[in-house]
Design an enzyme around this catalytic site. Structure first.
Site, PDB file in Angstrom:
ATOM      1  CB  SER A 154      -0.896   0.001   1.248  1.00 53.27           C
ATOM      2  OG  SER A 154      -1.464   1.279   1.469  1.00 53.27           O
TER       3      SER A 154
ATOM      4  CE  LYS B 244      -4.786  -2.871   2.865  1.00 48.24           C
ATOM      5  NZ  LYS B 244      -5.801  -2.266   1.996  1.00 48.24           N
TER       6      LYS B 244
ATOM      7  CG  ASN C  32      -3.564  -4.484  -0.452  1.00 42.38           C
ATOM      8  OD1 ASN C  32      -4.309  -4.535   0.512  1.00 42.38           O
ATOM      9  ND2 ASN C  32      -2.908  -3.387  -0.787  1.00 42.38           N
TER      10      ASN C  32
ATOM     11  NE  ARG D  66     -14.693  -5.184 -46.949  1.00 45.05           N
ATOM     12  CZ  ARG D  66     -13.677  -4.847 -47.755  1.00 45.05           C
ATOM     13  NH1 ARG D  66     -13.036  -3.727 -47.587  1.00 45.05           N
ATOM     14  NH2 ARG D  66     -13.327  -5.642 -48.763  1.00 45.05           N
TER      15      ARG D  66
END
Length: 491
Positions: A299, A305, A307, A339
């Protein structure tokens, strides 16, 4: 800013255009190499070069011309940014690249073999670009499948290793029944392997049709020759390692939508795993953890942290896939005339983004599966939070038929009353309350203590979990790489 200055800036940043700054899931050298602008350019040039080789072998282009075109078709020779800007003039990148290719062929044709006659003869832009995108897709899908097989092999190993590892099953966010982590891993395997098999079964057809899909120019080209427009198209497919097509498919886009469907299905399966791992790695759950790597999961503000970034990135890819696949279908449904006026153009970025997301996510989900940390003690702790109430369904099925009616209430109703009264108790007391009320309601003469304890053992109510896992793994043998006694993969 002048046009010249803007073009200069564009050229300066051309090589970084596919870096993936805002799409970290697809930010990898492999993704850029297989799906980036330079890869698209190389695929277009490979088609032009392959066509020159086909024409020369058929005697429809001068001897020696294929070698000159092949030399000129080196992607590094071309100004990627300039071609991208000039593509606005004709609506697709083939037109400006073709002009540059013809100039380069003329420069390299020092022996005067007339190699220019082999460039793009009887083709149209859509022939080249559709075929190039099929070539790009084939190369990318092969790389995706390699990671898919690595992932399924790792998941199969987890399923077998944790066949008896108890955990709790959850439905609608709540504890439901005893489960095994082995079955969870087997179901992850099932999703990825089934989607992978669908992806592996795709065709990547060559496109040919000429200006309006009638092969008129090809018919003129082959007049008086042993070749036909169809034999040349088949030869191009063989030259490029693509699949032959029975007819031009320039307005029938099943090849593209099928590819989009298969890629989206793979990302769906990846997304399911990522969603589960993201939840199960929450600190309050802590049943799983992603593999650690330096600098991952950090973080910018909170140093503590960790994560689950692999899961986050894979989920980001899975959540983008459906609308990209839908865009391919929207385009296919709007291919007007011979097309279309814009529908074809909307396919290109959607298809390439799907390829890039699939390849990026495939590498990340493989790393996740191969390094996943499993914590059986935490699984048991979380399962025990529900206590014996987790076995209420099994107890009801076994015991209710044995109970006589009481005050007009069936055995099932009596046991439901036990559960309802238990749930009125504080959470910390529910396990003891359920056992007490259950024993008061079910006489020992009807269900002895030993049998009641057996019914309240989570391992006794796993149904066919082990056999389901075995059946899943047995159904997809091609997606499990054999390992030797030391655990090393082979194949």
């Amino acid at each position: 800013m002048t046009h010249a200055a803007a073009l200069g800036d564009l050229r300066a940043f051309a090589e970084e255009a596919d870096a993936g700054l805002l799409s970290p899931v697809s930010a990898s050298p492999l993704v850029a190499a297989l799906t980036g602008d330079r890869a698209v350019l190389a695929a277009i040039l490979a088609v032009e070069s392959g066509w020159a080789a086909v024409l020369q072998r058929a005697g429809l282009a001068p001897a020696g011309s294929a070698a000159v075109v092949a030399s000129a078709a080196e992607a590094g020779r071309y100004d990627l940014a300039g071609i991208a800007l000039r593509a606005q003039g004709g609506g697709n990148p083939v037109i400006p690249l073709l002009a540059d290719l013809r100039k380069k062929v003329a420069e390299l044709d020092t022996s005067g073999v007339g190699a220019g006659k082999a460039v793009h003869t009887s083709l149209t832009s859509q022939d080249v670009l559709d075929t190039a995108l099929m070539l790009l897709a084939r190369n990318t899908v092969h790389a995706v499948l390699a990671d898919v097989k690595g992932t399924t092999t790792a998941l199969a190993a987890l399923a077998e290793q944790h066949a008896d590892t108890l955990c709790v099953g959850r439905s609608l966010t709540q504890h439901s029944l005893p489960f095994t982590f082995g079955l969870r891993a087997a179901q992850w395997f099932h999703g990825v392997a089934a989607a992978g098999r669908q992806l592996a079964a795709l065709d990547f057809p060559v496109q040919f049709g000429g200006a309006a899909g009638t092969l008129a120019a090809g018919t003129v080209l082959t007049d008086g020759s042993h070749a036909t427009p169809f034999s040349l198209a088949d030869a191009l497919a063989s030259q490029l390692g693509l699949d032959p097509a029975p007819a031009p498919w320039h307005t029938n886009r099943l090849a593209v939508t099928s590819l989009g469907n298969a890629l989206a299905a793979v990302l769906d399966a990846f997304g399911k795993i990522a969603a589960d791992v993201a939840f199960l790695s929450r600190p309050e759950v802590a049943e799983l953890a992603e593999p650690r790597a330096a600098g991952r999961g950090v973080s910018s503000a909170m140093p503590q942290k960790q994560n689950p970034v692999l899961s986050v990135l894979v989920r980001s890819a899975a959540l983008q896939a459906p609308h990209l696949a839908a865009q391919l279908h929207l385009a296919a449904a709007n291919f007007n005339d011979e097309r279309p006026d814009g529908a074809w153009h909307t396919e290109w970025p959607a298809l390439r983004q799907l390829l890039a997301l699939s390849l990026g996510a495939a590498g990340l989900i493989r790393e996740l599966a191969e390094g996943l940390q499993v914590f059986p003690d935490a699984m048991r702790r979380n399962m025990d939070l529900a206590g014996p109430l987790l076995l209420a369904e099994g107890v009801g099925a076994a015991v209710a038929p044995l109970l006589a009616e009481q005050d007009g209430r069936t055995g099932k109703q009596q046991l439901q009353d036990v559960v309802d009264r238990t749930l009125q108790a504080p959470a910390a007391e529910q396990a003891a309350t359920y056992r007490k009320l259950l024993r008061e309601t079910v006489p020992a003469a009807v269900v002895p203590d030993a049998r009641l304890e057996e019914l309240l053992d989570p391992a006794s109510y796993l149904g066919q979990a082990a056999d389901i896992s075995r059946r899943i793994l047995a159904a997809f043998p091609a997606f499990v790489t054999p390992t030797d006694a030391n655990g090393a993969s082979h194949g």
